[in-house]
Design an enzyme around this catalytic site. Structure first.
Site, mmCIF file in Angstrom:
data_model
loop_
_atom_site.group_PDB
_atom_site.id
_atom_site.type_symbol
_atom_site.label_atom_id
_atom_site.label_comp_id
_atom_site.label_asym_id
_atom_site.label_seq_id
_atom_site.Cartn_x
_atom_site.Cartn_y
_atom_site.Cartn_z
ATOM 1 N N GLU A 286 -44.487 29.371 -40.429
ATOM 2 C CA GLU A 286 -45.228 28.835 -39.284
ATOM 3 C C GLU A 286 -46.074 29.932 -38.625
ATOM 4 O O GLU A 286 -47.222 29.708 -38.233
ATOM 5 C CB GLU A 286 -44.223 28.268 -38.268
ATOM 6 C CG GLU A 286 -44.812 27.246 -37.333
ATOM 7 C CD GLU A 286 -43.698 26.512 -36.584
ATOM 8 O OE1 GLU A 286 -43.279 25.449 -37.061
ATOM 9 O OE2 GLU A 286 -43.239 27.011 -35.554
ATOM 10 N N GLU A 289 -49.082 30.540 -40.660
ATOM 11 C CA GLU A 289 -50.022 29.437 -40.441
ATOM 12 C C GLU A 289 -50.777 29.646 -39.120
ATOM 13 O O GLU A 289 -51.996 29.464 -39.050
ATOM 14 C CB GLU A 289 -49.200 28.146 -40.348
ATOM 15 C CG GLU A 289 -49.727 26.979 -41.134
ATOM 16 C CD GLU A 289 -48.857 25.752 -40.905
ATOM 17 O OE1 GLU A 289 -47.633 25.877 -40.715
ATOM 18 O OE2 GLU A 289 -49.433 24.642 -40.906
ATOM 19 N N CYS A 312 -40.392 21.760 -35.703
ATOM 20 C CA CYS A 312 -38.988 21.822 -36.137
ATOM 21 C C CYS A 312 -38.102 20.775 -35.474
ATOM 22 O O CYS A 312 -36.948 20.640 -35.842
ATOM 23 C CB CYS A 312 -38.413 23.214 -35.962
ATOM 24 S SG CYS A 312 -38.962 24.042 -34.531
ATOM 25 N N SER A 332 -47.975 22.189 -37.200
ATOM 26 C CA SER A 332 -47.682 23.025 -38.361
ATOM 27 C C SER A 332 -47.098 22.118 -39.444
ATOM 28 O O SER A 332 -46.391 21.150 -39.144
ATOM 29 C CB SER A 332 -46.651 24.074 -37.956
ATOM 30 O OG SER A 332 -46.028 24.599 -39.096
ATOM 31 N N LYS A 371 -31.601 14.767 -36.488
ATOM 32 C CA LYS A 371 -31.460 15.463 -37.776
ATOM 33 C C LYS A 371 -30.778 14.567 -38.814
ATOM 34 O O LYS A 371 -30.968 14.732 -40.009
ATOM 35 C CB LYS A 371 -30.640 16.739 -37.605
ATOM 36 C CG LYS A 371 -31.318 17.785 -36.760
ATOM 37 C CD LYS A 371 -32.344 18.570 -37.547
ATOM 38 C CE LYS A 371 -33.044 19.574 -36.656
ATOM 39 N NZ LYS A 371 -34.272 20.093 -37.255
ATOM 40 N N GLU A 374 -33.623 12.787 -40.058
ATOM 41 C CA GLU A 374 -34.552 13.675 -40.779
ATOM 42 C C GLU A 374 -34.095 13.910 -42.211
ATOM 43 O O GLU A 374 -34.886 13.866 -43.147
ATOM 44 C CB GLU A 374 -34.674 15.015 -40.048
ATOM 45 C CG GLU A 374 -35.691 15.946 -40.688
ATOM 46 C CD GLU A 374 -35.679 17.340 -40.068
ATOM 47 O OE1 GLU A 374 -34.618 17.963 -39.967
ATOM 48 O OE2 GLU A 374 -36.750 17.822 -39.680
ATOM 49 N N GLU A 379 -39.276 12.179 -48.211
ATOM 50 C CA GLU A 379 -39.972 13.372 -48.709
ATOM 51 C C GLU A 379 -39.052 14.584 -48.832
ATOM 52 O O GLU A 379 -39.437 15.600 -49.402
ATOM 53 C CB GLU A 379 -41.194 13.694 -47.842
ATOM 54 C CG GLU A 379 -40.949 13.962 -46.371
ATOM 55 C CD GLU A 379 -40.967 12.704 -45.492
ATOM 56 O OE1 GLU A 379 -40.636 11.612 -45.976
ATOM 57 O OE2 GLU A 379 -41.293 12.835 -44.284
ATOM 58 N N CYS A 516 -32.679 22.372 -28.007
ATOM 59 C CA CYS A 516 -31.534 21.868 -28.774
ATOM 60 C C CYS A 516 -30.198 22.098 -28.061
ATOM 61 O O CYS A 516 -29.224 21.400 -28.336
ATOM 62 C CB CYS A 516 -31.488 22.524 -30.141
ATOM 63 S SG CYS A 516 -32.964 22.183 -31.112
#
Ligand code: SF4
Length: 587
Positions: A286, A289, A312, A332, A371, A374, A379, A516
């Protein structure tokens, strides 16, 4: 502020004009029981629909009892909080609620944490007199990849609605129907998966009963641990170590990193690794980037997409996929640390072990419910085999430890396994709002300027205000940074970018309060800002104690690039560590 005097239970109290009876009572140490009421003090938001009637009190001169959470004090008011009439009324109300509630306390996943259960015990409810044989209303159950709704257990407190709409501005839940049929549900009574729900799970964290609960894969983890043909490894997110101890009676903010590692080994995991390793990897990708985009922008390229948004937090990703489909090209493309870890485990570590990817089971322990969703995104799988097989929450890990009779308190601290257990201070601070961008700045500064950072702490990026803005000096180049936690604040920042009001180079967004550390899978904090603050301080304490505090100096990360990935943003990195986003609004 104008003051007024009232009398509560024979004690005179002076309160500010506009204060409720509930607050006035609290001021003199009287805790009136509540059920639907919730004070999100860190946001200055109160859920006080006055609907459940558990907090009723008697006000002299009024015929009806008054809900203390929503009745304002008036000068000279005389209040009784626990006379016979009040106590009987509360009991009757509670019995009526229980009469339409499933009697599943022995098997309910909220048992032990349920406010309704605690209240029944506190009020000594032993039988339900009035309506013992009444037929219960029954509703459809709804299972999503992250949370479950069992509306039979909904008591219409509407806390979830307040969080979902007022705080997160997601708008997935609202009250529908009338009378006995009223229930909180997604619009048109859709399933959650078809609604704009981001799976942040903050509704679960405030639900006072078992109406909203996490999707729990603990049983599958136990099965994998008992299967000799499987190698089972675990990764633990940075925020978990700052809160897990609370489930074992330790003070909020007690760091239990070493005991947590020891407990996971006792549970039978073959290797105990750290998501922080992958957080360092995230910074490499990141941060590169970010530098690439800033470099192109400074050299005059017109179509560079700025600001870059951190990616994230999966609830945040869901949010922008739903509400900002016109801006899908600015976040990102770096995967979250959880998913980077999974990709490296299944594509690099499995080869080191000479284990087939199907026989390597990757479990994550996360502060987060999103999560769980996720790791189920298509993908992040290869031929149906997920990079991260199961994600369990901090609370679920605690109950697993308890159910295996592990005495957490007496465990001797242990270290993470290598190579995927090595991490820097930069990775630890991913657990708190502002931490991801501070970690990125520590690395980006040195790569951009070619100079060593003299001061590693960027205190201007820290704090618990919902929206923060700062400018960091990259040796003469000002880098403008925006930070938001909780999705309502994220919306304000994003709307500002859309309208051209803000001009940032980079933005960090986390969906939960404090980042978090306040995730919906953490021990419940019900909006207590002192708990969030204690966890926040713990995260930065762990950072300050680390020998290495910059991601690009993690020796195992350097080795991983040398041996496997090549360099940040290489073709292999792109394939394994980056992702793409979808326009979910069309759905
Ligand atoms: Fe999950 Fe953290 Fe995002 Fe909350 S802030 S949804 S815990 S990743």
């Amino acid at each position: 502020m104008e003051k007024i005097k009232i009398t509560i239970d024979n004690t005179e109290v002076e309160v500010s004009k506009g204060a409720t009876i509930y607050h006035a009572a609290k001021q003199i140490g009287i805790d009136i029981p509540v059920l639907c009421y919730l004070n999100l003090e860190h946001l200055n938001i109160e859920n006080r629909p006055g609907g459940c009637r558990i907090c009723v009190v008697e006000v002299e001169g009024r015929r009806n009892l008054a809900p203390s959470c929503s009745t304002e004090c008036t000068p000279g008011m005389v209040v009784h909080t626990h006379n016979l009439r009040v106590m009987n009324a509360r009991k009757t109300v509670l019995e009526l609620i229980l009469s339409d509630h499933p009697k599943e306390c022995l098997v309910c996943s909220s048992s032990g944490q349920c406010d309704l259960q605690k209240l029944s015990q506190m009020m000594g409810i032993r039988e339900i007199h009035a309506v013992e044989n009444a037929e219960m209303s029954t509703y459809r159950k709804d299972f999503s990849p992250a949370l479950r709704r069992d509306m039979d257990k909904c008591i219409m407190c509407r806390r979830c609605e307040t969080i979902c709409n007022d705080v997160q501005t997601v708008g997935a839940l609202s009250a529908v129907n009338r009378g006995f049929m009223s229930v909180v549900a997604p619009a048109f009574e859709q399933d959650l998966v078809d609604s704009p729900c981001t799976f942040c799970g903050q509704c679960v964290a405030v639900c006072p009963t078992g109406a909203l609960t996490p999707f729990d894969d603990t049983a599958k983890v136990i099965r994998a641990l008992s299967d000799p043909s499987k190698t089972v490894i675990v990764q633990t997110a940075p925020a978990v170590r700052a809160a897990l101890g609370e489930e074992f009676g330790l003070e909020p903010g007690t760091l239990v990193t070493g005991k947590m590692v020891a407990a996971l080994r006792s549970l039978g995991f073959d290797k105990v690794f750290d998501t922080d390793f992958a957080a360092d990897l995230t910074i490499m990708e990141e941060g590169t980037e970010l530098l690439d985009r800033i470099g192109r922008y400074l050299s005059g390229e017109k179509d560079v997409k700025l600001p870059i948004l951190t990616s994230c937090c999966p609830a945040w990703v869901n949010f922008f996929e739903e509400y900002y489909p016109d801006m899908l090209d600015i976040p990102s493309t770096a995967r979250s640390p959880q998913q980077m870890f999974g990709a490296i485990a299944k594509n690099y570590y499995a080869d080191l072990l000479k284990v087939k990817r199907e026989d390597l089971v990757v479990v994550s322990v996360m502060p987060c419910l999103a999560k769980k969703y996720e790791c189920q995104r298509e993908e992040f799988s290869t031929n149906g085999n997920r990079d991260v097989d199961f994600s369990i929450s901090t609370r679920e890990l605690a109950s697993l430890i308890k159910s295996c009779n592990i005495n957490f308190d007496s465990l001797t601290e242990e270290e993470f396994d290598q190579p995927l257990g090595e991490s820097t201070g930069a990775a630890v601070i991913f657990g708190a709002t502002g931490g991801v961008i501070e970690a990125a700045v520590r690395t980006a500064y040195e790569l951009f300027t070619g100079k060593k950072l003299e001061k590693i702490d960027f205190k201007e990026l820290r704090g618990l205000d919902g929206i923060r803005m700062a400018t960091v000096d990259f040796n003469g180049t000002p880098i403008h940074i925006g930070i938001a936690h909780q999705l309502g604040n994220a919306r304000k920042l994003l709307d500002g970018i859309r309208s051209g009001m803000y001009n940032f180079h980079a933005i960090e967004i986390m969906a939960c309060p404090g980042g978090c550390i306040g995730g919906a899978g953490q021990p419940l904090h019900h909006g207590h800002s002192d708990i969030i603050k204690a966890r926040f301080d713990a995260i930065y304490r762990e950072d300050s104690q680390k020998k290495i505090r910059k991601s690009h100096e993690n020796p195992f990360i350097i080795k991983l690039y040398e041996e496997f990935l090549g360099h940040p943003l290489s073709e292999k990195s792109h394939h394994l560590l980056h992702t793409h986003y979808f326009d979910k609004h069309k759905k």
